[in-house]
Design an enzyme around this catalytic site. Structure first.
Site, short mmCIF file in Angstrom:
data_model
loop_
_atom_site.label_atom_id
_atom_site.label_comp_id
_atom_site.label_asym_id
_atom_site.label_seq_id
_atom_site.Cartn_x
_atom_site.Cartn_y
_atom_site.Cartn_z
N ARG A 198 0.87 -1.20 -0.17
CA ARG A 198 0.08 -0.16 0.14
C ARG A 198 0.95 1.07 -0.02
O ARG A 198 2.02 1.15 0.59
CB ARG A 198 -0.77 0.00 1.26
CG ARG A 198 -1.69 -1.20 1.17
CD ARG A 198 -2.61 -1.27 2.83
NE ARG A 198 -3.40 -2.17 3.03
CZ ARG A 198 -3.42 -3.17 3.57
NH1 ARG A 198 -2.03 -3.59 4.08
NH2 ARG A 198 -4.14 -4.26 3.69
N LYS A 246 -1.54 -2.34 7.98
CA LYS A 246 -2.78 -1.66 8.75
C LYS A 246 -2.62 -2.21 10.14
O LYS A 246 -2.52 -3.47 10.35
CB LYS A 246 -4.06 -2.11 8.05
CG LYS A 246 -4.34 -1.11 6.62
CD LYS A 246 -5.75 -1.61 6.25
CE LYS A 246 -5.88 -0.54 4.91
NZ LYS A 246 -7.23 -0.77 4.48
N HIS A 284 -2.66 2.31 -5.93
CA HIS A 284 -3.08 1.21 -5.65
C HIS A 284 -3.67 0.08 -6.63
O HIS A 284 -3.71 -1.10 -6.42
CB HIS A 284 -4.77 1.30 -4.98
CG HIS A 284 -5.21 0.39 -4.10
ND1 HIS A 284 -4.57 0.00 -2.70
CD2 HIS A 284 -6.17 -0.70 -4.21
CE1 HIS A 284 -5.18 -1.13 -2.27
NE2 HIS A 284 -6.13 -1.43 -3.15
N ARG A 340 -0.93 -2.45 -6.78
CA ARG A 340 -0.97 -3.42 -5.67
C ARG A 340 -2.08 -4.62 -6.41
O ARG A 340 -1.90 -5.65 -6.27
CB ARG A 340 -1.64 -2.81 -4.32
CG ARG A 340 -1.98 -4.11 -3.48
CD ARG A 340 -2.39 -2.89 -1.92
NE ARG A 340 -3.21 -3.90 -1.21
CZ ARG A 340 -2.55 -4.78 -0.04
NH1 ARG A 340 -1.18 -4.60 0.03
NH2 ARG A 340 -3.19 -5.49 0.63
N HIS A 395 -3.81 -9.02 4.27
CA HIS A 395 -5.38 -8.92 4.35
C HIS A 395 -5.74 -9.83 5.65
O HIS A 395 -5.47 -10.98 5.83
CB HIS A 395 -5.93 -9.59 3.19
CG HIS A 395 -5.97 -8.76 1.80
ND1 HIS A 395 -6.28 -9.31 0.57
CD2 HIS A 395 -5.95 -7.37 1.90
CE1 HIS A 395 -6.04 -7.99 -0.12
NE2 HIS A 395 -5.90 -7.12 0.59
N TYR A 404 -9.15 -10.04 -6.28
CA TYR A 404 -7.90 -9.86 -7.16
C TYR A 404 -7.82 -11.24 -7.97
O TYR A 404 -7.03 -11.19 -8.74
CB TYR A 404 -6.51 -9.87 -6.44
CG TYR A 404 -6.63 -8.26 -5.62
CD1 TYR A 404 -6.67 -7.25 -6.53
CD2 TYR A 404 -6.67 -8.38 -4.44
CE1 TYR A 404 -6.87 -5.92 -5.55
CE2 TYR A 404 -6.26 -7.12 -3.56
CZ TYR A 404 -6.57 -5.99 -4.27
OH TYR A 404 -6.62 -4.93 -3.45
#
Length: 322
Positions: free
Chosen positions: A170, A197, A270, A273, A296, A305
């Site tokens: 990211r 994150k 993005h 990614r 994730h 994806y």
């Protein structure tokens, strides 16, 4: 949500005791303000603030305490207004989730008897396929080759594009990288230490092509020994004595946007990614490993994806033979 008169007060540095006035003000902080103060993730804080401020504008709420008069009818009217603004279903769901988080907190504090967002029908998720466009292999190669010169900026931009395309980071993750994060090794294999994150750390094997480009950039920039400084820096601030300032997320976005526009397919950061994730899955990478690679929390997010089931060349159409 703005800063009301009774917002949280930070005690002066070195002070051990609150003044009587500070103690009183902290005692009077509404739970609505407490909720916002407890949001520590910058991205979540920004998104929730935008959502709640939008709701306040729509309803005319001026004071935190006025949230206690909100009913389900107010929330439904706001949801319908968001739809009339032609916002997509995912955005509306996110805004309702932000408001729901606030009311969940108020319920826990017994400031309200129920959460008025619960029971409000939310738009369906548009599809299980991501909206972020992924590049084709030839476009990815063109983008990697786009910074052509030998200036420091060219070296840096090439290293940034390679780091994004080969490691699916990211923007914020790339900006947080320090020089020392590029120097990790696990079982004899060079790795990147990535701060994801929620403060989660993951280690991503370094792709040789990206590693070479980053080394070339650091050698020219001269900050390879500044372990605690930022790995990628503004071109005019690469000296070791500048405090190791990092390039901003907006700066990364502009780099990707500028080079892709020159090539005729204007995209955001993005998309790189999405490109890396899609490419890995197309080349038979295990989806659980891709989930871990991307950082994730839920494999459902990773599946957006995975386009292998929708590739035209795999359609039964091309199996028909007369």
């Amino acid at each position: 949500m703005g800063k009301p008169d009774n917002a949280l007060v930070i005690a002066p540095s070195g002070s051990r005791l609150l003044t009587a006035e500070d103690f009183r003000r902290l005692s009077d902080v509404p739970p609505e303000v407490e909720w916002f103060a407890n949001l520590t993730n910058p991205q979540t804080r920004r998104a929730y603030q935008n959502a709640v401020e939008d709701f306040m504008r729509f309803t005319g709420i001026k004071k935190p305490e006025e949230f206690r008069d909100v009913t389900r009818a107010h929330v439904i009217a706001w949801r319908d207004d968001l739809g009339n603004r032609v916002l997509n279903g995912t955005t509306i769901r996110h805004r309702l989730s932000a408001l729901s988080s606030l009311f969940d907190y108020l319920c826990d504090r017994n400031a309200v008897t129920h959460n008025p967002v619960k029971g409000v029908k939310r738009p369906k998720v548009d599809s299980g396929e991501g909206r972020t466009p992924a590049l084709g292999d030839h476009q990815a190669r063109e983008l990697l080759d786009a910074p052509e010169g030998d200036r420091l900026k060219d070296k840096r931009d090439k290293a940034i594009l390679a780091t994004l395309l080969y490691h699916a980071l990211r923007r914020d993750e790339l900006c947080k990288l320090k020089v020392k994060d590029f120097k990790h090794e696990r079982r004899g294999v060079p790795h990147l230490k990535v701060s994801g994150k929620g403060g989660k750390i993951r280690y991503v094997p370094l792709h040789p092509a990206a590693s070479r480009l980053v080394y070339e950039y650091m050698e020219m920039a001269g900050h390879g020994h500044d372990d605690n400084g930022a790995l990628f820096r503004p071109v005019s601030h690469n000296a070791k004595d500048n405090g190791g300032k990092s390039i901003t997320a907006d700066g990364v976005y502009k780099i990707v946007r500028t080079y892709s526009a020159q090539l005729g397919f204007e995209i955001g950061a993005h998309s790189l990614r999405a490109t890396a994730a899609t490419n890995a899955l197309d080349h038979q990478a295990d989806i659980a490993k891709v989930q871990e690679w991307l950082g994730h929390a839920n494999i459902t997010t990773t599946r957006i994806y995975d386009h292998r089931k929708t590739r035209p060349e795999d359609s039964p159409t091309f199996k028909v033979s007369y």
